[in-house]
Design a protein around this motif. Structure first.
Motif, mmCIF file in Angstrom:
data_model
loop_
_atom_site.group_PDB
_atom_site.id
_atom_site.type_symbol
_atom_site.label_atom_id
_atom_site.label_comp_id
_atom_site.label_asym_id
_atom_site.label_seq_id
_atom_site.Cartn_x
_atom_site.Cartn_y
_atom_site.Cartn_z
ATOM 1 N N SER A 230 0.834 -1.207 0.000
ATOM 2 C CA SER A 230 0.000 0.000 0.000
ATOM 3 C C SER A 230 0.874 1.264 0.000
ATOM 4 O O SER A 230 2.065 1.219 0.338
ATOM 5 C CB SER A 230 -0.893 0.008 1.241
ATOM 6 O OG SER A 230 -0.128 0.356 2.376
ATOM 7 N N ASP A 231 0.242 2.349 -0.340
ATOM 8 C CA ASP A 231 0.873 3.655 -0.108
ATOM 9 C C ASP A 231 0.977 3.879 1.396
ATOM 10 O O ASP A 231 0.449 3.092 2.188
ATOM 11 C CB ASP A 231 -0.007 4.762 -0.717
ATOM 12 C CG ASP A 231 0.127 4.809 -2.236
ATOM 13 O OD1 ASP A 231 1.183 4.399 -2.750
ATOM 14 O OD2 ASP A 231 -0.853 5.235 -2.890
ATOM 15 N N THR A 232 1.596 4.975 1.773
ATOM 16 C CA THR A 232 1.716 5.301 3.202
ATOM 17 C C THR A 232 0.341 5.361 3.857
ATOM 18 O O THR A 232 -0.601 5.936 3.318
ATOM 19 C CB THR A 232 2.414 6.665 3.366
ATOM 20 O OG1 THR A 232 3.754 6.490 2.920
ATOM 21 C CG2 THR A 232 2.416 7.134 4.814
ATOM 22 N N ASP A 258 5.238 -2.496 5.603
ATOM 23 C CA ASP A 258 6.244 -2.253 4.569
ATOM 24 C C ASP A 258 6.469 -0.752 4.531
ATOM 25 O O ASP A 258 5.598 0.003 4.084
ATOM 26 C CB ASP A 258 5.771 -2.762 3.207
ATOM 27 C CG ASP A 258 6.915 -2.832 2.210
ATOM 28 O OD1 ASP A 258 7.548 -3.890 2.128
ATOM 29 O OD2 ASP A 258 7.186 -1.802 1.549
ATOM 30 N N GLN A 259 7.590 -0.323 5.025
ATOM 31 C CA GLN A 259 7.876 1.096 5.239
ATOM 32 C C GLN A 259 6.738 1.728 6.051
ATOM 33 O O GLN A 259 6.430 1.245 7.123
ATOM 34 C CB GLN A 259 8.151 1.770 3.906
ATOM 35 C CG GLN A 259 9.354 1.098 3.253
ATOM 36 C CD GLN A 259 9.885 1.791 2.052
ATOM 37 O OE1 GLN A 259 9.587 2.937 1.767
ATOM 38 N NE2 GLN A 259 10.719 1.094 1.319
ATOM 39 N N GLY A 261 3.597 1.804 5.035
ATOM 40 C CA GLY A 261 2.342 1.188 4.612
ATOM 41 C C GLY A 261 2.340 -0.270 5.022
ATOM 42 O O GLY A 261 3.065 -0.669 5.932
ATOM 43 N N VAL A 312 -6.207 4.512 1.146
ATOM 44 C CA VAL A 312 -4.921 4.780 0.487
ATOM 45 C C VAL A 312 -4.842 3.963 -0.798
ATOM 46 O O VAL A 312 -5.603 3.021 -0.995
ATOM 47 C CB VAL A 312 -3.716 4.426 1.404
ATOM 48 C CG1 VAL A 312 -3.694 5.284 2.654
ATOM 49 C CG2 VAL A 312 -3.719 2.937 1.753
ATOM 50 N N GLY A 313 -3.912 4.321 -1.619
ATOM 51 C CA GLY A 313 -3.764 3.601 -2.887
ATOM 52 C C GLY A 313 -2.843 2.398 -2.750
ATOM 53 O O GLY A 313 -2.222 2.183 -1.709
ATOM 54 N N VAL A 314 -2.789 1.605 -3.820
ATOM 55 C CA VAL A 314 -1.855 0.474 -3.881
ATOM 56 C C VAL A 314 -0.613 0.943 -4.628
ATOM 57 O O VAL A 314 -0.697 1.394 -5.771
ATOM 58 C CB VAL A 314 -2.509 -0.733 -4.598
ATOM 59 C CG1 VAL A 314 -1.480 -1.825 -4.854
ATOM 60 C CG2 VAL A 314 -3.680 -1.265 -3.782
ATOM 61 N N LYS A 315 0.524 0.855 -3.939
ATOM 62 C CA LYS A 315 1.781 1.317 -4.561
ATOM 63 C C LYS A 315 2.297 0.282 -5.566
ATOM 64 O O LYS A 315 2.705 0.614 -6.671
ATOM 65 C CB LYS A 315 2.811 1.529 -3.445
ATOM 66 C CG LYS A 315 4.095 2.181 -3.904
ATOM 67 C CD LYS A 315 4.904 2.726 -2.733
ATOM 68 C CE LYS A 315 5.423 1.618 -1.837
ATOM 69 N NZ LYS A 315 6.119 2.084 -0.655
ATOM 70 N N THR A 316 2.238 -1.000 -5.157
ATOM 71 C CA THR A 316 2.792 -2.065 -6.004
ATOM 72 C C THR A 316 1.918 -3.303 -5.927
ATOM 73 O O THR A 316 1.476 -3.689 -4.844
ATOM 74 C CB THR A 316 4.205 -2.489 -5.487
ATOM 75 O OG1 THR A 316 4.959 -1.334 -5.226
ATOM 76 C CG2 THR A 316 4.916 -3.392 -6.473
ATOM 77 N N TRP A 317 1.717 -3.936 -7.062
ATOM 78 C CA TRP A 317 1.107 -5.271 -7.098
ATOM 79 C C TRP A 317 2.199 -6.271 -7.454
ATOM 80 O O TRP A 317 2.979 -6.036 -8.375
ATOM 81 C CB TRP A 317 0.029 -5.359 -8.183
ATOM 82 C CG TRP A 317 -1.321 -4.891 -7.753
ATOM 83 C CD1 TRP A 317 -1.938 -3.735 -8.119
ATOM 84 C CD2 TRP A 317 -2.220 -5.573 -6.879
ATOM 85 N NE1 TRP A 317 -3.175 -3.640 -7.534
ATOM 86 C CE2 TRP A 317 -3.377 -4.766 -6.763
ATOM 87 C CE3 TRP A 317 -2.190 -6.770 -6.184
ATOM 88 C CZ2 TRP A 317 -4.476 -5.121 -5.991
ATOM 89 C CZ3 TRP A 317 -3.269 -7.137 -5.410
ATOM 90 C CH2 TRP A 317 -4.399 -6.302 -5.318
#
Ligand SMILES: Cc1cc2nc3c(=O)[nH]c(=O)nc-3n(C[C@H](O)[C@H](O)[C@H](O)COP(=O)(O)OP(=O)(O)OC[C@H]3O[C@@H](n4cnc5c(N)ncnc54)[C@H](O)[C@@H]3O)c2cc1C
Length: 800
Positions: A230-232, A258-259, A261, A312-317
């Protein structure tokens, strides 16, 4: 690259790197790893890097615990960071059944010495992971030693530590062919040909092809797997500590920070096999397109569990593939008929299990056997039948989808069934037989009185309890008939048959016309079999054992073969029935012209039974007057009909293995994978009483050493004060709050009307009458040590 190595490891993922590291660590530095592209170029680079404690097989859970401890060691030894985040982890239960199961699992962890776990209530679970919605949570299991690591760093740490110990890593060099030589393997690579004594298939997504290079069809397939990052998330960013790893067993998801998120991974109900014949050779650092429609149900559950994801948005799939075996455990070890070829494949959770796999395999290569009982991941737990593509597809898919779904001990799963059936299967089904599966074969569990009967999956006593009780009563009071096609049979002939058997079996061999229980040991004095040897008196011998160990035993026999001996696995062509109970003799005599009734206890001979030429042994696992009647597979249907007809007026009743397990428990007869495993010794299990100390046999030196220094624990029989559930295995045993052993197997003794168990107990507490307690399905119950064989201790019934 040199022209010769002692070991060539194919594949530079986390598993190959771990094998290389352990070989070097244990003193074999003339070893190399050959990698097609660069280290991590298979599944390893895109893994989520999570590690957690749960595994249904306690032996595998122990190896996982070893891996977790190893991670900081390889970091130190290599100087390469593994990016350790030891956050602790939480497995949450959302249904009463699951909560009960977690409480049992917690006790299993205690049994195997994993102490840093505890149960938590819903409030504490929510406090431990503040971004988690507590809806539906009934409780959870917390483990201190869970978290995540950096996957690329970890592979480089294994490889770096191995290199410091003298091992070599050769990248950008694909292995093209393998050729067996007189003393090892020729490995043809893009950069030339090397020879070696041992070659290890750690080719991950390409394991299938590297198996085929040696003519081996491994039961393995890649499946795709999604996670999102996820995004932050502001709530996460505001925390002063890191979130724990959370496994939501009802939600099919795992989550870690993850960081600022989170990473949310999904075990997909609608699973997706990928490249079942192995990944393309040119496949690089690539991923599959995400398919959110396919995982919509699990995503919805995940977004409900972690509501912050909705904002929040999805940063990576990530949608990448990794490999599975039919039961989800790795495929490790040597392959029969391919000396020096070793598997380290189908490691579904390489960052969690890779250390244990590497350690066990390196021990196996160097010392001939691993220290731990690794049958649960031994490639020889499968036979040729498992190479079938449809079987692989069904079973791996079932495992994947059920990764977080609990399987009850009395639950039968449908994938890959019914595969192999003894000839009388249809008639037995018509008679109400309910089936289980062993090594691909359908085996009878019990006979349901009505076609409408449905057994409910449970950790406690099931609704088949009364059916099994009635079957036990028939055997104890009249006569029961059991299809024993599900025992293995090996025929041994040839001029050196007797001397070979004498060397591999630790017991005295039976005289002509006799059968004998025969422990088989490894060189280190651990058990390799609880077998029965038959001397038919015509130069032919049989070895009988557990059906699911067919390939495992065959590999051992083949590896230890010498002299002019012909060994055949005749389990497919020879099947049979066990007739047991006080009226068994009457039934068999009605069908036999010869003097079968005069056959002594543990005697064996050929007889005509009805129209059939049979071999008969007078023994019974049920502990009754009994005959094991072996016939040609073509005679199976007819022999069954004849026996049932002959016993009709004597109350003959067909029974299944569930009843047999109860009957044998009342006799304190141990069984493989419970009282007997390759992790135990003769003195621990009472098998030493069958050893012939006057002869030479494999494992004698070690067994003698044990004789002069008795083990700290040994097997006892327990009576348990339990009203609704019986022990099944690995429950901890307590004496005034001190853990003093664990259950090896348990159940209800129907003819005695008692809950019984067998257990591995510290010697100081192993005397008859010692009061103890046992946790069964999470509840502490009273128990006491009783004398072995609570039913018919003098064995009069068997000898009648
Ligand atoms: C999305 C996703 C998330 C995951 N999350 C986790 C997790 O959180 N925790 C966890 O423990 N596991 C996780 N896994 C699983 C983990 O990735 C695998 O268990 C692990 O990577 C398997 O490692 P391996 O060494 O067996 O295979 P691979 O990583 O596939 O390595 C095999 C290597 O062999 C090489 N090779 C193959 N054939 C040849 C040849 N002929 N010659 C030379 N080299 C060859 C390949 O190039 C490759 O580098 C995840 C997997 C996926 C897909």
């Amino acid at each position: 690259m040199k022209s010769h190595y002692r070991v060539v490891v194919i594949g530079g993922g986390v598993v190959g790197a771990s094998v290389l590291y352990h070989l070097a660590k244990f003193g074999w530095s003339d070893v190399c790893l050959i990698e097609r592209k660069v280290l991590t170029a298979g599944s390893s680079w895109h893994a989520a890097g999570g590690f957690h404690a749960l595994n249904a097989d306690p032996n595998i859970a122990s190896l996982q615990a070893y891996t977790i401890d190893l991670l900081s060691e390889i970091e130190k030894e290599s100087g390469q960071s593994v990016g350790m985040h030891m956050t602790g982890g939480l497995s949450i239960a959302g249904t009463p059944d699951r909560w009960e199961w977690l409480q049992s699992a917690y006790r299993t962890f205690q049994s195997i010495g994993i102490e840093d776990v505890r149960l938590v209530g819903p409030e504490e679970a929510a406090a431990l992971c503040p971004i988690m919605s507590p809806h539906d949570i009934l409780g959870g299991m917390w483990a201190d030693r869970e978290g995540y690591i950096d996957t690329t760093g970890t592979v480089h740490a294994y490889a770096g530590a191995a290199k410091k110990l003298g091992a070599e890593v050769i990248e950008n060099n694909r292995v093209l062919e393998l050729h067996q030589t007189a003393d090892g393997w020729q490995v043809v690579t893009e950069k030339g040909t090397v020879t070696c004594e041992h070659v290890v298939n750690a080719a991950g997504l390409w394991a299938k092809q590297v198996g085929r290079m040696a003519g081996i069809e491994l039961p393995v397939s890649p499946l795709n797997h999604h996670y999102l990052i996820s995004d932050t998330i502001p709530e996460v960013a505001a925390l002063d500590h890191e979130l724990p790893l959370v496994v939501d067993l009802e939600g099919f998801t795992y989550m870690r920070q993850d960081q600022k998120g989170i990473l949310l991974g999904i075990y997909e109900i609608d699973h997706d096999h990928w490249m079942m014949d192995g990944a393309p050779w040119e496949y690089g650092f690539e991923l599959q397109q995400e398919d959110t429609d396919r995982i919509e149900r699990e995503l919805t559950l995940g977004f409900q569990r972690y509501p912050a994801l909705q904002h929040v948005g999805v940063k990576t799939w990530v949608n990448g593939a990794f490999t599975f075996s039919p039961d989800g455990n790795p495929l490790v070890g040597p392959v029969r008929g391919k000396p020096g070829y070793w598997c380290a494949c189908a490691v579904m959770a390489g960052f969690l299990q890779g250390g244990g796999v590497g350690k066990s395999l390196a021990e196996w290569i160097i010392h001939g056997e691993p220290e731990a009982d690794v049958f649960g991941m031994d490639v020889a737990r499968y036979g040729d039948y498992a190479g079938n593509k449809r079987f692989i597809k069904e079973t791996t898919g079932q495992f994947y989808t059920r990764r977080f779904v609990m399987t009850y001990p009395n639950e039968q799963l449908p994938a890959g069934r019914a595969l192999r059936m003894a000839p009388a299967h249809s008639e037995m089904t018509a008679a109400g037989c309910r089936w289980g599966a062993s090594y691909g074969l359908e085996v009878p569990l019990y006979f349901a009185p009505s076609p409408d009967f449905v057994e409910k999956p449970t950790l406690k006593r099931s609704n088949a309890f009364d059916i099994v009780a009635a079957e036990c009563a028939a055997v104890r009071n009249d006569v029961g008939l059991l299809d024993i096609s599900g025992f293995s049979r090996f025929e041994v002939t040839g001029p050196d048959a007797e001397s070979w058997l004498n060397r591999v079996m630790a017991s005295k061999l039976p005289a002509p016309g006799r059968a004998k229980l025969a422990p088989m040991l490894s060189e280190t004095g651990k058990l390799k079999g609880d077998l029965t040897v038959f001397n038919w008196g015509d130069g032919s011998w049989w070895i009988m054992g557990s059906y699911y160990l067919r390939e495992w035993h065959m590999r051992w026999f083949t590896d230890h073969m010498d002299g002019d001996v012909t060994l055949r696995d005749i389990s497919d062509s020879t099947v049979g029935f066990s007739l047991a109970g006080p009226k068994a003799r009457q039934v068999i005599e009605r069908l036999c012209d010869g003097d079968v009734g005069a056959l002594p206890f543990m005697g064996c001979a050929s007889f005509d039974i009805g129209l059939y030429r049979c071999r008969v042994g007078r023994l019974s696992v049920a502990g009754e007057l009994g005959y094991e009647i072996h016939c040609h597979a073509m005679d199976h249907i007819g022999l069954r009909r004849a026996l049932l007809q002959a016993g009709a007026d004597l109350g003959i009743r067909e029974y299944g293995f569930n009843a047999l397990l109860s009957l044998r428990l009342e006799k304190s007869f141990g069984i493989w994978s419970a009282e007997f495993t390759q992790g135990y010794t003769p003195a621990q299990t009472g098998m030493d009483r069958w050893i012939d100390w006057s002869k030479d046999f494999i494992g004698k030196t070690a067994a003698l050493a044990e004789r002069s220094a008795p083990p700290a624990q040994h097997i006892v029989t327990l009576e348990i004060d339990a009203a609704d559930a019986d022990a099944s295995g690995f429950e901890p045993i307590w004496h005034k709050g001190q853990r003093v052993g664990f259950v090896t197997s348990g159940g209800y003794g129907h003819s005695l009307g008692k809950s019984l168990a067998m257990a591995m107990l510290n010697r100081d507490f192993a005397h008859i009458g010692t009061e103890l307690s046992v946790h069964i399905v999470g509840v502490e119950r009273g128990a006491k040590v009783i004398a072995p064989s609570p039913y018919d201790p003098a064995g009069k019934a068997m000898r009648a």
